[in-house]
Design a protein around this motif. Structure first.
Motif, PDB file in Angstrom:
ATOM      1  N   ILE A  39       8.101   3.639 -10.372  1.00 56.72           N
ATOM      2  CA  ILE A  39       9.472   3.128 -10.382  1.00 56.72           C
ATOM      3  C   ILE A  39      10.129   3.407 -11.727  1.00 56.72           C
ATOM      4  O   ILE A  39      11.299   3.794 -11.806  1.00 56.72           O
ATOM      5  N   VAL A  40       9.372   3.211 -12.813  1.00 53.95           N
ATOM      6  CA  VAL A  40       9.913   3.493 -14.148  1.00 53.95           C
ATOM      7  C   VAL A  40      10.244   4.976 -14.281  1.00 53.95           C
ATOM      8  O   VAL A  40      11.279   5.357 -14.859  1.00 53.95           O
ATOM      9  N   LEU A  41       9.383   5.836 -13.730  1.00 53.67           N
ATOM     10  CA  LEU A  41       9.647   7.277 -13.789  1.00 53.67           C
ATOM     11  C   LEU A  41      10.885   7.648 -12.980  1.00 53.67           C
ATOM     12  O   LEU A  41      11.689   8.491 -13.394  1.00 53.67           O
ATOM     13  N   LEU A  42      11.059   7.015 -11.807  1.00 49.42           N
ATOM     14  CA  LEU A  42      12.281   7.247 -11.023  1.00 49.42           C
ATOM     15  C   LEU A  42      13.513   6.812 -11.801  1.00 49.42           C
ATOM     16  O   LEU A  42      14.561   7.467 -11.768  1.00 49.42           O
ATOM     17  N   TRP A  43      13.367   5.708 -12.521  1.00 49.31           N
ATOM     18  CA  TRP A  43      14.475   5.157 -13.295  1.00 49.31           C
ATOM     19  C   TRP A  43      14.848   6.099 -14.440  1.00 49.31           C
ATOM     20  O   TRP A  43      15.988   6.553 -14.556  1.00 49.31           O
ATOM     21  N   PHE A  44      13.856   6.410 -15.304  1.00 52.85           N
ATOM     22  CA  PHE A  44      14.143   7.210 -16.494  1.00 52.85           C
ATOM     23  C   PHE A  44      14.198   8.707 -16.202  1.00 52.85           C
ATOM     24  O   PHE A  44      14.877   9.442 -16.915  1.00 52.85           O
ATOM     25  N   GLY A  45      13.472   9.141 -15.185  1.00 54.64           N
ATOM     26  CA  GLY A  45      13.415  10.569 -14.920  1.00 54.64           C
ATOM     27  C   GLY A  45      14.530  11.099 -14.050  1.00 54.64           C
ATOM     28  O   GLY A  45      14.900  12.276 -14.159  1.00 54.64           O
ATOM     29  N   ILE A  46      15.070  10.238 -13.167  1.00 54.37           N
ATOM     30  CA  ILE A  46      16.103  10.713 -12.234  1.00 54.37           C
ATOM     31  C   ILE A  46      17.381   9.898 -12.361  1.00 54.37           C
ATOM     32  O   ILE A  46      18.462  10.453 -12.599  1.00 54.37           O
ATOM     33  N   SER A  47      17.291   8.557 -12.210  1.00 54.16           N
ATOM     34  CA  SER A  47      18.492   7.734 -12.166  1.00 54.16           C
ATOM     35  C   SER A  47      19.263   7.776 -13.481  1.00 54.16           C
ATOM     36  O   SER A  47      20.490   7.958 -13.488  1.00 54.16           O
ATOM     37  N   ALA A  48      18.570   7.587 -14.614  1.00 53.76           N
ATOM     38  CA  ALA A  48      19.255   7.566 -15.908  1.00 53.76           C
ATOM     39  C   ALA A  48      19.916   8.905 -16.232  1.00 53.76           C
ATOM     40  O   ALA A  48      21.084   8.927 -16.659  1.00 53.76           O
ATOM     41  N   PRO A  49      19.228  10.061 -16.074  1.00 56.95           N
ATOM     42  CA  PRO A  49      19.923  11.343 -16.310  1.00 56.95           C
ATOM     43  C   PRO A  49      21.126  11.547 -15.387  1.00 56.95           C
ATOM     44  O   PRO A  49      22.172  12.039 -15.832  1.00 56.95           O
ATOM     45  N   LEU A  50      20.991  11.162 -14.106  1.00 52.11           N
ATOM     46  CA  LEU A  50      22.139  11.303 -13.205  1.00 52.11           C
ATOM     47  C   LEU A  50      23.280  10.388 -13.628  1.00 52.11           C
ATOM     48  O   LEU A  50      24.460  10.751 -13.497  1.00 52.11           O
ATOM     49  N   SER A  51      22.941   9.205 -14.138  1.00 53.75           N
ATOM     50  CA  SER A  51      23.979   8.311 -14.641  1.00 53.75           C
ATOM     51  C   SER A  51      24.703   8.931 -15.828  1.00 53.75           C
ATOM     52  O   SER A  51      25.930   8.816 -15.951  1.00 53.75           O
ATOM     53  N   ALA A  52      23.956   9.607 -16.710  1.00 55.83           N
ATOM     54  CA  ALA A  52      24.571  10.283 -17.854  1.00 55.83           C
ATOM     55  C   ALA A  52      25.487  11.415 -17.393  1.00 55.83           C
ATOM     56  O   ALA A  52      26.581  11.610 -17.940  1.00 55.83           O
ATOM     57  N   VAL A  53      25.051  12.153 -16.367  1.00 54.99           N
ATOM     58  CA  VAL A  53      25.888  13.230 -15.830  1.00 54.99           C
ATOM     59  C   VAL A  53      27.170  12.646 -15.222  1.00 54.99           C
ATOM     60  O   VAL A  53      28.277  13.169 -15.436  1.00 54.99           O
ATOM     61  N   GLY A  54      27.031  11.556 -14.466  1.00 52.24           N
ATOM     62  CA  GLY A  54      28.208  10.916 -13.898  1.00 52.24           C
ATOM     63  C   GLY A  54      29.155  10.407 -14.975  1.00 52.24           C
ATOM     64  O   GLY A  54      30.385  10.524 -14.848  1.00 52.24           O
ATOM     65  N   ALA A  55      28.590   9.835 -16.050  1.00 59.66           N
ATOM     66  CA  ALA A  55      29.428   9.363 -17.156  1.00 59.66           C
ATOM     67  C   ALA A  55      30.172  10.521 -17.811  1.00 59.66           C
ATOM     68  O   ALA A  55      31.334  10.374 -18.232  1.00 59.66           O
ATOM     69  N   TYR A  56      29.539  11.677 -17.917  1.00 57.12           N
ATOM     70  CA  TYR A  56      30.194  12.855 -18.506  1.00 57.12           C
ATOM     71  C   TYR A  56      31.410  13.269 -17.675  1.00 57.12           C
ATOM     72  O   TYR A  56      32.500  13.500 -18.215  1.00 57.12           O
ATOM     73  N   PHE A  57      31.230  13.362 -16.375  1.00 52.44           N
ATOM     74  CA  PHE A  57      32.358  13.750 -15.522  1.00 52.44           C
ATOM     75  C   PHE A  57      33.426  12.657 -15.498  1.00 52.44           C
ATOM     76  O   PHE A  57      34.631  12.957 -15.417  1.00 52.44           O
ATOM     77  N   GLY A  58      33.006  11.383 -15.569  1.00 45.54           N
ATOM     78  CA  GLY A  58      33.992  10.315 -15.647  1.00 45.54           C
ATOM     79  C   GLY A  58      34.814  10.396 -16.913  1.00 45.54           C
ATOM     80  O   GLY A  58      36.038  10.169 -16.897  1.00 45.54           O
ATOM     81  N   ALA A  59      34.168  10.731 -18.045  1.00 40.13           N
ATOM     82  CA  ALA A  59      34.895  10.882 -19.308  1.00 40.13           C
ATOM     83  C   ALA A  59      35.849  12.067 -19.245  1.00 40.13           C
ATOM     84  O   ALA A  59      36.950  12.025 -19.818  1.00 40.13           O
TER      85      ALA A  59
END
Length: 635
Positions: free
Chosen positions: A445-465
């Motif tokens: 679960i931690v790997l899913l969080w840091f390995g997939i969800s967090a990077p995708l959140s950063a990508v979404g934040a970039y496009f939102g900015a």
């Protein structure tokens, strides 16, 4: 049992391929294809964790929330030669407490019909006998699996007279005179119902178990027909127990495709329809009220404001137009607000897609843990949605620390949820519960969080900015105006409680079945009702939040951002109150661990509900306010 992950990766592809094959008569979802048995073929019986269950009486209460492995040493159940072997399970199955092992039961298709057979003999010390007796008093049930079907007891719905299969069967009997000294069920009549699809090919379509307690001499010839006293375990010395079983084959006309119909029984479906109709009435009433207010009040105000002759002297504003220069002022703690809205949008997307999968039939009960697996996968891959919404909201309310916002969105709320789950898991480990999530699964679960969800959140934040802030129709005054004292019914906590009544009222009947599924180990399968109820709750939350925001703007209270979020999440407070009522009326938890687990799980549900409904209320209000102030002429 095939992992449910294959269901997600291959279900759509298989459907498309099958639709292009003219010679194909049917196709099956991965992990759900029928297993054909020939006479004499080995039929595997798997054992799952022991779970507390609600007794059959109307006033029955659940007495524990702790699950136990079938092969927990204190039970002294018979083990297969070479020791039990764990079966592969999906992520969702593990998270929901499934612990599936093989068993020593020797079953061949259409063989040994009605033959009484000995499984093993066990010696149970007095200390372990007390443990077993306590579990019998807490109405623990055994859970077996044969060809993907759970073993069940045949029961009759007293209200409708319909016959159905109630999953699981009792470890023992403590009813009536047996309350002081419970009876241990040590004999099992296993009825396997089969359907002959074609000559020589048989499919299992039902698994029934009739447990019984057989005491007396535990040595000598094995037989199952004679009258013997029941098996009572003494807690002051050793107990000799012989486990026996008998397999009986029963041909059935039920085809394999509908074999789950007997299990998926809806108790009094009229209550679901009542809940749905009740919810629809509430929504129609609310929509009519909001429409009337917007049409009569807002339209009249807009016409009056726009009718002012600009050539005249400066006119005095009134009503909600009076705060047009304040309504888009940066709220307090914009970082926290945007993070909550972003995580709420991620959860909303997860819930919506999961319900779509459920309505399409991908979350069949035959795919154990598929619901939790789909939810985890959706939450992981929708991190980009959370990052995007959080970034745009943060920019729109005047935030400037965008990198910090992207980091906090990806880590803060997941960390809070993970910390609560980790603490609850420690209590499960302390109680020796099989529901404790293994370390490897926690790491995944931690790997899913840091390995997939967090990077995708950063990508979404970039496009939102990159998209930047949402354009506002009016400017913000340089000097904020004073806010008059609001009426008592428009204070923050009052509006939250008042607004939460209607969304909660639209869902409270269905909520009972959801809580029973979560805590009483009952399968939930009325996803059609649940999806409609969820849609009604979302619409109710949006309309009632817009309504209360209009009231506070008319009272010259322009700090609507946090008010809209808390007002939208008001149903969470009623969910907490209902959870405490459910505890008092349907639970009788004696152990401290069970109490902590229930309150911890209830807290998680309240937090998630607050995030989802608060986000719906905030985004709906933001849209309505932009439309409202974009329709007037401002000097």
């Amino acid at each position: 049992m095939s992992p449910t992950g294959r269901l997600l990766s291959g279900g759509v592809l298989v459907a498309l391929v099958a639709s292009c094959l003219p010679a194909a008569h049917a196709f099956y979802l991965p992990g759900a294809a029928p297993h054909d048995y020939a006479k004499g073929d080995e039929v595997d019986l798997f054992v799952n964790a022991l779970t507390p269950m609600l007794a059959g009486t109307d006033n029955a209460k659940l007495r524990s929330l702790i699950n136990y492995d079938y092969y927990y040493p204190k039970f002294h159940f018979c083990e297969p030669a070479g020791g039990p072997h764990k079966q592969p399970e999906s992520l969702g199955s593990i998270l929901f407490g499934d612990r599936i092992f093989d068993s020593p039961y020797d079953i061949q298709m259409l063989e040994q019909n009605g033959t009484c057979r000995e499984l093993c003999r066990a010696t149970i010390p007095g200390e372990d006998a007390k443990f077993i007796n306590d579990r019998i008093r807490e109405d623990y049930a055994l859970n077996w699996l044969v060809d993907g079907l759970p073993a069940a007891e045949m029961k009759v719905d007293v209200k409708t007279g319909d016959m159905f299969f109630d999953m699981g069967f009792n470890l023992g009997d403590d009813d009536g005179a047996n309350e002081e000294r419970p009876l241990l069920n040590n004999h099992y009549d296993i009825v396997l119902r089969y359907h002959t699809a074609s000559p020589g090919k048989h499919r299992i379509v039902g698994v029934l178990v009739w447990p019984s307690s057989r005491g007396g001499s535990q040595d000598g010839t094995v037989e199952c027909e004679s009258e013997v006293p029941p098996m009572m375990l003494t807690e002051t010395g050793d107990n000799r127990v012989r486990y026996t079983y008998r397999v009986m084959w029963n041909e059935s006309s039920t085809p394999w495709a509908t074999r789950w119909d007997n299990y998926l029984h809806i108790f009094d479906p009229r209550i679901h329809w009542f809940s749905l109709i009740n919810s629809l009435v509430i929504v129609i009433f609310l929509c009519a009220m909001v429409s009337m207010i917007l049409y009569r009040s807002v339209s009249r105000d807009i016409s009056r404001y726009n009718a002012i002759d600009l050539s005249e002297d400066v006119q005095e504003d009134w009503g909600w137009k009076l705060v047009h220069g304040e309504v888009f002022r940066t709220p307090n703690n914009p970082m926290i607000l945007s993070v909550l809205v972003g995580n709420g949008a991620q959860l909303c997307s997860m819930v919506g897609v999961t319900l779509v999968f459920a309505l399409l039939g991908f979350l069949s009960p035959s795919n154990r843990g598929s619901l939790a697996t789909v939810m985890m996968v959706c939450w992981t891959f929708f991190g980009g949605i959370g990052g995007y919404i959080s970034s745009r909201v943060y920019a729109s309310v005047g935030g400037t620390e965008r990198r910090k916002n992207a980091f906090v969105t990806a880590t803060f709320m997941p960390a809070v949820i993970f910390a609560i789950v980790f603490l609850l898991n420690l209590f499960l480990i302390t109680a020796h519960s099989s529901g404790a999530v293994p370390f490897g699964t926690m790491l995944l679960i931690v790997l899913l969080w840091f390995g997939i969800s967090a990077p995708l959140s950063a990508v979404g934040a970039y496009f939102g900015a990159r998209h930047g802030a949402v354009a506002h129709p009016v400017r913000v005054n340089p000097i904020p105006r004073q806010i008059p004292p609001p009426p008592k019914y428009l204070r923050p906590w009052a509006t939250a409680l008042l607004s939460g009544i209607l969304p909660f009222g639209a869902a409270f009947v269905e909520l009972y079945f959801v809580l029973s599924s979560l805590f009483a180990s009952r399968a939930y399968y009325a996803f059609g009702f649940l999806a409609l109820t969820a849609g009604v709750v979302a619409l109710t939350t949006a309309t009632v939040t817009i309504l209360f925001t209009y009231f506070i703007l008319c009272a010259e209270e322009y700090r609507w951002h946090w008010r809209a979020f808390v007002t939208g999440g008001g149903s969470a407070f009623w969910l907490l109150a209902y959870g405490l009522f459910y505890w008092a009326s349907r639970l009788s938890l004696d152990s401290f661990s069970s109490v902590v687990l229930y309150l911890g799980y209830l807290l998680l549900l309240v937090i998630l509900d607050f995030l989802v409904t608060g986000t719906i209320g905030f985004l709906a209000t933001y849209w309505a306010i932009r439309k409202l102030y974009g329709s007037i002429r401002v000097d």
